[in-house]
Every structure is written in C-alpha cells, then in structure tokens.
Design a protein around this motif. Structure first.
Motif, PDB file in Angstrom:
ATOM      1  N   MET A 161       2.449  12.323  -9.012  1.00 55.12           N
ATOM      2  CA  MET A 161       1.814  11.559 -10.070  1.00 55.12           C
ATOM      3  C   MET A 161       0.919  10.471  -9.499  1.00 55.12           C
ATOM      4  N   LEU A 162       1.367   9.823  -8.421  1.00 56.58           N
ATOM      5  CA  LEU A 162       0.531   8.782  -7.828  1.00 56.58           C
ATOM      6  C   LEU A 162      -0.799   9.359  -7.381  1.00 56.58           C
ATOM      7  N   ALA A 163      -0.771  10.543  -6.816  1.00 57.01           N
ATOM      8  CA  ALA A 163      -2.004  11.166  -6.343  1.00 57.01           C
ATOM      9  C   ALA A 163      -2.906  11.568  -7.505  1.00 57.01           C
ATOM     10  N   ASP A 164      -2.306  12.028  -8.604  1.00 56.01           N
ATOM     11  CA  ASP A 164      -3.102  12.445  -9.754  1.00 56.01           C
ATOM     12  C   ASP A 164      -3.739  11.267 -10.485  1.00 56.01           C
ATOM     13  N   PHE A 165      -3.033  10.121 -10.520  1.00 60.07           N
ATOM     14  CA  PHE A 165      -3.515   9.002 -11.320  1.00 60.07           C
ATOM     15  C   PHE A 165      -3.770   7.722 -10.535  1.00 60.07           C
ATOM     16  N   GLY A 166      -3.557   7.737  -9.248  1.00 57.79           N
ATOM     17  CA  GLY A 166      -3.786   6.538  -8.458  1.00 57.79           C
ATOM     18  C   GLY A 166      -3.821   6.875  -6.990  1.00 57.79           C
ATOM     19  N   HIS A 167      -4.790   7.666  -6.597  1.00 57.03           N
ATOM     20  CA  HIS A 167      -4.886   8.209  -5.246  1.00 57.03           C
ATOM     21  C   HIS A 167      -4.631   7.164  -4.161  1.00 57.03           C
ATOM     22  N   GLY A 168      -5.220   6.001  -4.273  1.00 60.38           N
ATOM     23  CA  GLY A 168      -5.045   4.968  -3.260  1.00 60.38           C
ATOM     24  C   GLY A 168      -3.605   4.511  -3.146  1.00 60.38           C
ATOM     25  N   LEU A 169      -2.929   4.378  -4.267  1.00 55.00           N
ATOM     26  CA  LEU A 169      -1.534   3.948  -4.261  1.00 55.00           C
ATOM     27  C   LEU A 169      -0.639   4.971  -3.572  1.00 55.00           C
ATOM     28  N   ALA A 170      -0.933   6.247  -3.729  1.00 49.36           N
ATOM     29  CA  ALA A 170      -0.146   7.289  -3.060  1.00 49.36           C
ATOM     30  C   ALA A 170      -0.247   7.133  -1.541  1.00 49.36           C
ATOM     31  N   TYR A 171      -1.438   6.888  -1.037  1.00 49.15           N
ATOM     32  CA  TYR A 171      -1.605   6.676   0.407  1.00 49.15           C
ATOM     33  C   TYR A 171      -0.906   5.398   0.857  1.00 49.15           C
ATOM     34  N   GLU A 172      -0.944   4.352   0.023  1.00 49.55           N
ATOM     35  CA  GLU A 172      -0.239   3.110   0.370  1.00 49.55           C
ATOM     36  C   GLU A 172       1.250   3.361   0.566  1.00 49.55           C
ATOM     37  N   ARG A 173       1.861   4.110  -0.356  1.00 43.27           N
ATOM     38  CA  ARG A 173       3.303   4.393  -0.266  1.00 43.27           C
ATOM     39  C   ARG A 173       3.616   5.273   0.937  1.00 43.27           C
ATOM     40  N   LEU A 174       2.693   6.116   1.306  1.00 44.52           N
ATOM     41  CA  LEU A 174       2.882   6.980   2.465  1.00 44.52           C
ATOM     42  C   LEU A 174       2.886   6.177   3.759  1.00 44.52           C
ATOM     43  N   LEU A 175       1.963   5.240   3.895  1.00 48.20           N
ATOM     44  CA  LEU A 175       1.724   4.574   5.168  1.00 48.20           C
ATOM     45  C   LEU A 175       2.284   3.157   5.284  1.00 48.20           C
ATOM     46  N   GLN A 176       2.739   2.579   4.185  1.00 43.72           N
ATOM     47  CA  GLN A 176       3.232   1.208   4.181  1.00 43.72           C
ATOM     48  C   GLN A 176       4.421   1.032   5.137  1.00 43.72           C
ATOM     49  N   GLY A 177       4.447  -0.042   5.888  1.00 38.29           N
ATOM     50  CA  GLY A 177       5.511  -0.284   6.861  1.00 38.29           C
ATOM     51  C   GLY A 177       6.694  -1.060   6.326  1.00 38.29           C
ATOM     52  N   THR A 178       6.677  -1.389   5.018  1.00 36.02           N
ATOM     53  CA  THR A 178       7.792  -2.095   4.386  1.00 36.02           C
ATOM     54  C   THR A 178       8.220  -1.311   3.151  1.00 36.02           C
ATOM     55  N   GLU A 179       9.419  -1.570   2.648  1.00 37.60           N
ATOM     56  CA  GLU A 179       9.886  -0.875   1.444  1.00 37.60           C
ATOM     57  C   GLU A 179       8.978  -1.222   0.269  1.00 37.60           C
ATOM     58  N   PRO A 180       8.677  -0.292  -0.631  1.00 35.06           N
ATOM     59  CA  PRO A 180       9.034   1.127  -0.623  1.00 35.06           C
ATOM     60  C   PRO A 180       8.046   1.955   0.191  1.00 35.06           C
ATOM     61  N   SER A 181       8.550   2.748   1.110  1.00 37.20           N
ATOM     62  CA  SER A 181       7.689   3.574   1.953  1.00 37.20           C
ATOM     63  C   SER A 181       8.509   4.628   2.678  1.00 37.20           C
ATOM     64  N   TRP A 182       7.893   5.782   2.918  1.00 38.67           N
ATOM     65  CA  TRP A 182       8.567   6.812   3.715  1.00 38.67           C
ATOM     66  C   TRP A 182       8.661   6.368   5.172  1.00 38.67           C
ATOM     67  N   LEU A 183       7.694   5.588   5.628  1.00 40.41           N
ATOM     68  CA  LEU A 183       7.702   5.146   7.026  1.00 40.41           C
ATOM     69  C   LEU A 183       8.891   4.248   7.352  1.00 40.41           C
ATOM     70  N   VAL A 184       9.363   3.460   6.383  1.00 35.56           N
ATOM     71  CA  VAL A 184      10.538   2.613   6.621  1.00 35.56           C
ATOM     72  C   VAL A 184      11.726   3.499   6.994  1.00 35.56           C
ATOM     73  N   MET A 185      11.879   4.619   6.292  1.00 37.89           N
ATOM     74  CA  MET A 185      12.979   5.532   6.594  1.00 37.89           C
ATOM     75  C   MET A 185      12.863   6.049   8.029  1.00 37.89           C
ATOM     76  N   ILE A 186      11.682   6.447   8.415  1.00 32.50           N
ATOM     77  CA  ILE A 186      11.464   6.954   9.781  1.00 32.50           C
ATOM     78  C   ILE A 186      11.737   5.853  10.802  1.00 32.50           C
ATOM     79  N   ASP A 187      11.235   4.659  10.526  1.00 35.26           N
ATOM     80  CA  ASP A 187      11.443   3.537  11.451  1.00 35.26           C
ATOM     81  C   ASP A 187      12.924   3.209  11.631  1.00 35.26           C
ATOM     82  N   ARG A 188      13.727   3.504  10.615  1.00 31.01           N
ATOM     83  CA  ARG A 188      15.161   3.217  10.687  1.00 31.01           C
ATOM     84  C   ARG A 188      15.970   4.443  11.116  1.00 31.01           C
ATOM     85  N   GLY A 189      15.279   5.457  11.661  1.00 26.13           N
ATOM     86  CA  GLY A 189      15.965   6.599  12.259  1.00 26.13           C
ATOM     87  C   GLY A 189      16.223   7.785  11.351  1.00 26.13           C
ATOM     88  N   ALA A 190      15.606   7.826  10.180  1.00 26.85           N
ATOM     89  CA  ALA A 190      15.858   8.913   9.239  1.00 26.85           C
ATOM     90  C   ALA A 190      15.385  10.263   9.771  1.00 26.85           C
TER      91      ALA A 190
END
Length: 147
Positions: free
Chosen positions: A1-30
C-alpha cells in the motif's frame, strides 16, 4: 500500500536505520521478519514472535516496485516490468524462475539516465514501462533500454 499511495514513504521504511524499519531488524541480527518493529530491543530481550509474515511483504515491494517485475498472466507468460528507482538506491537486480525460464531485470543510473537490462524467457512477452512513461513490448531474449 505504501508503494501504491506513497512511493517515497515505502523507500523510507525500507532504508530507515531506526524503528520502524526492516533495517533495524537486520542490524539487531534478524534472519526472519519480526512481529513488532522492535521485536528485539537494544537490551536483547525478545518481546514477541521473531518469525512473522505480516511485514515480510517487503520482498514483494522489492520485486514489484524496485525491480519492477509484475505478473500479468498466470505463470508469467505475460508480465510487466516497471522499475521504480528511488530512496537513494543506486542499482537493483532481481530474478524470477518462471515455468518458462528465468526472468531477470536489473537497473542502474548512469550519466543521468537509467539503464535497464531485461531477460525475457522463450514463450513469454513483457510489457516494459520506463520511468519516463515510454512503453514497449519485449519478446524472448536480452534487452537493454536507456531512459
């Protein structure tokens, strides 16, 4: 949905280094996607499921939007390639093993222009839509587009 209605926000959530972000999970060993964005806080004590699908849809975003591979007809006999560079990403590559063979899409900017490489397997057809809106049809083989 973020990509369909807010493309920039979807990329922010993908690459953001703080919660909420997928990268936080990776940084914490996920090695899986957690139920909560902060499933393992800085103190290292898990607070919920560490293997949860809901946010795992990020791979769909990467495939469908970043690389641009989208199903049009069952089995990928016909598919769409509409890569959407953004978020500061400097390149992307994706592949999909379809019943007809391997589909590949890769893009990178070069000299202010986007270079897209596409591999279309035998017996299939791709509709390609470049960021400029230019649209074309690609049959089997390897194709390179500059936009």
């Amino acid at each position: 949905m973020l990509a369909d209605f807010g493309h920039g926000l979807a990329y922010e959530r993908l690459l953001q280094g703080t919660e909420p972000s997928w990268l936080v999970m990776i940084d914490r060993g996920a090695t899986t996607v957690w139920e909560h964005w902060g499933g393992v806080p800085a103190d290292g004590k898990a607070t919920a499921s560490l293997n949860h699908y809901s946010k795992g849809a990020v791979i769909s975003f990467l495939h469908r939007y970043v690389a641009g591979l989208q199903l049009v007809e069952p089995g990928y006999r016909r598919f769409l390639v509409q890569s959407r560079p953004g978020g500061g990403l400097t390149w992307a590559e994706a592949a999909h093993e379809s019943p007809y063979g391997r589909i590949e899409a890769a893009w990178r900017p070069d000299g202010g222009r986007l270079h897209l490489r596409l591999v279309v397997p035998p017996g299939t057809e791709a509709t390609v839509i470049l960021p400029s809106g230019r649209r074309m049809t690609a049959g089997p083989g390897t194709h390179v587009y500059v936009d």
